[in-house]
Motif scaffolding. Sequence first.
Motif, PDB file in Angstrom:
ATOM      1  N   TYR A 227       0.871  -1.061  -0.017  1.00 43.90           N
ATOM      2  CA  TYR A 227       0.200  -0.151   0.124  1.00 43.90           C
ATOM      3  C   TYR A 227       0.986   1.316  -0.162  1.00 43.90           C
ATOM      4  O   TYR A 227       1.621   1.299   1.061  1.00 43.90           O
TER       5      TYR A 227
ATOM      6  N   SER B  58      -6.395  15.028  -0.467  1.00 47.27           N
ATOM      7  CA  SER B  58      -6.840  13.982  -1.224  1.00 47.27           C
ATOM      8  C   SER B  58      -6.962  14.125  -2.794  1.00 47.27           C
ATOM      9  O   SER B  58      -6.863  12.996  -3.531  1.00 47.27           O
TER      10      SER B  58
ATOM     11  N   PHE C 174     -14.480  11.225  -6.931  1.00 42.67           N
ATOM     12  CA  PHE C 174     -14.610  10.388  -8.034  1.00 42.67           C
ATOM     13  C   PHE C 174     -15.588  10.970  -8.963  1.00 42.67           C
ATOM     14  O   PHE C 174     -15.617  10.922  -9.970  1.00 42.67           O
TER      15      PHE C 174
ATOM     16  N   ILE D  29     -14.595  11.032  -0.768  1.00 41.38           N
ATOM     17  CA  ILE D  29     -14.037  10.160  -1.504  1.00 41.38           C
ATOM     18  C   ILE D  29     -14.957   9.909  -2.985  1.00 41.38           C
ATOM     19  O   ILE D  29     -14.603   9.954  -3.998  1.00 41.38           O
ATOM     20  N   LYS D  30     -16.042   9.869  -2.353  1.00 40.09           N
ATOM     21  CA  LYS D  30     -17.329   9.508  -3.401  1.00 40.09           C
ATOM     22  C   LYS D  30     -17.338  10.837  -4.367  1.00 40.09           C
ATOM     23  O   LYS D  30     -17.491  10.757  -5.652  1.00 40.09           O
TER      24      LYS D  30
ATOM     25  N   LEU E  16      -6.689   6.560  -3.344  1.00 42.04           N
ATOM     26  CA  LEU E  16      -8.031   6.830  -2.625  1.00 42.04           C
ATOM     27  C   LEU E  16      -8.906   5.489  -2.574  1.00 42.04           C
ATOM     28  O   LEU E  16      -9.481   5.244  -1.534  1.00 42.04           O
ATOM     29  N   ARG E  17      -9.108   4.955  -3.866  1.00 41.79           N
ATOM     30  CA  ARG E  17      -9.632   3.591  -3.731  1.00 41.79           C
ATOM     31  C   ARG E  17      -9.431   2.645  -2.872  1.00 41.79           C
ATOM     32  O   ARG E  17     -10.171   1.416  -2.358  1.00 41.79           O
ATOM     33  N   VAL E  18      -8.288   2.765  -2.127  1.00 43.13           N
ATOM     34  CA  VAL E  18      -7.956   1.692  -1.489  1.00 43.13           C
ATOM     35  C   VAL E  18      -7.703   2.032   0.194  1.00 43.13           C
ATOM     36  O   VAL E  18      -7.093   1.577   1.233  1.00 43.13           O
ATOM     37  N   TYR E  19      -8.403   3.336   0.421  1.00 43.91           N
ATOM     38  CA  TYR E  19      -8.382   3.908   1.722  1.00 43.91           C
ATOM     39  C   TYR E  19      -9.239   3.262   2.832  1.00 43.91           C
ATOM     40  O   TYR E  19     -10.017   2.544   2.662  1.00 43.91           O
TER      41      TYR E  19
ATOM     42  N   THR F 293     -15.073   9.076   3.659  1.00 51.45           N
ATOM     43  CA  THR F 293     -15.564   8.187   2.649  1.00 51.45           C
ATOM     44  C   THR F 293     -16.636   9.010   1.427  1.00 51.45           C
ATOM     45  O   THR F 293     -16.610   8.744   0.377  1.00 51.45           O
TER      46      THR F 293
ATOM     47  N   LYS G 281      -4.339   9.078  -6.170  1.00 48.11           N
ATOM     48  CA  LYS G 281      -4.247   7.779  -7.092  1.00 48.11           C
ATOM     49  C   LYS G 281      -4.783   6.651  -6.053  1.00 48.11           C
ATOM     50  O   LYS G 281      -5.162   5.600  -7.007  1.00 48.11           O
TER      51      LYS G 281
ATOM     52  N   ASN H 148     -18.536   9.944 -14.226  1.00 45.69           N
ATOM     53  CA  ASN H 148     -19.017   8.518 -14.097  1.00 45.69           C
ATOM     54  C   ASN H 148     -19.525   7.900 -15.261  1.00 45.69           C
ATOM     55  O   ASN H 148     -20.150   7.053 -15.286  1.00 45.69           O
TER      56      ASN H 148
END
Length: 364
Positions: A65, A135, A179, A175-176, A144-147, A172, A142, A184
Amino acid sequence: NNPTLKEKLLKIKEDAHFKNEFYISQGKDNLDINLYNTTGGGIYKNPLEELKEKLELYNHKYYLYPVLYFYGFGNGILYKILLQNKNHQKIVIFEPNISLLFALFNAIDFSKELSSLTILDPCEKNFFYDLSFLSQTEPYFKFLRVYFLDIHSEFYEQNYQENILKINKKFTGLIKDIFMKQGNDPEDGLIGIKHNLKHLSSMLSNSSLLDLIKARKDKMQNAIIVSTGPSLIKQLPLLKKYASKASIFCADSSYTILAKHGIKPDYVLSTERVLATSKFFDNDFKEFDQGILFILSILTHPQTLNFIQSNPYRKYILTPKDMFFNNFQFKQILSLGQGHSVAHMCYDLALMLNHKNIILIGQD
């Protein structure tokens, strides 16, 4: 890398009456370091055993990570050891006890690790703003998806459970949102890439935002951003009266309205990539356009640029969009923030040009 935290620590150092609520206890082993609160209770029950458990977990499950998040700094030894793994580029730590950090930084040398540590105070009023900004920079964005948020020790879980849950829930959500701002819709993304590549040569062969800022920064105190809400028509007489006292930033949809009422904007901005937006420029106002600077996102529809280029009076700048432009390393190209609407784009430009008073009209 946290000026606010640095300032707080310096204030503590200069405060002759400061009494730290934490004190350090050193065992026989150099890694056996505990911190005790003067009101009772230690950060760890068994520092060495808890350190061993954490290291086994991270070496087994999270070894690759690049970015890790923790609530609690503890004695900091965990982070010293984790950063010996070159895969861990950055560690973000939420620590609510400034006095704990002060005690540690005066007892243990973290100078080698500080460039890889980001320590944020979750009690700071700008905490979520700073976290959101962080963030969206690299390398945080790069990965953030594995936060996930780990809790440093049981001490933090028992004493800050409500704050931990609040941060995790809000982060969270952030983060959404981040993205979603990137888009999308894969088809929409491909259209943006296509327009970006098509307009690249026009962007590079024209003036840039850097040229504009060098020429016009600090030239005008007041800015008026003109959108096309229902209230705009009522405000036009007042706008016409004060037009000479401010820079006028005009959304593409307001451009034809201002032209029909003889109010010349200084800037007309456009950010959408759809064909419908091009119709705002399918006109010929002749000399009226002289002196107006048209600022377009590089993602704009090709027909928009065709209409702009067909009028010899129209001067324009194309600005890059970060998500498509990060891989191009042109040092002289400056990006203009392009948020949810063209009004956001106007506002960002007004700030770049250092306008002190910014007024929005028609933004119902």
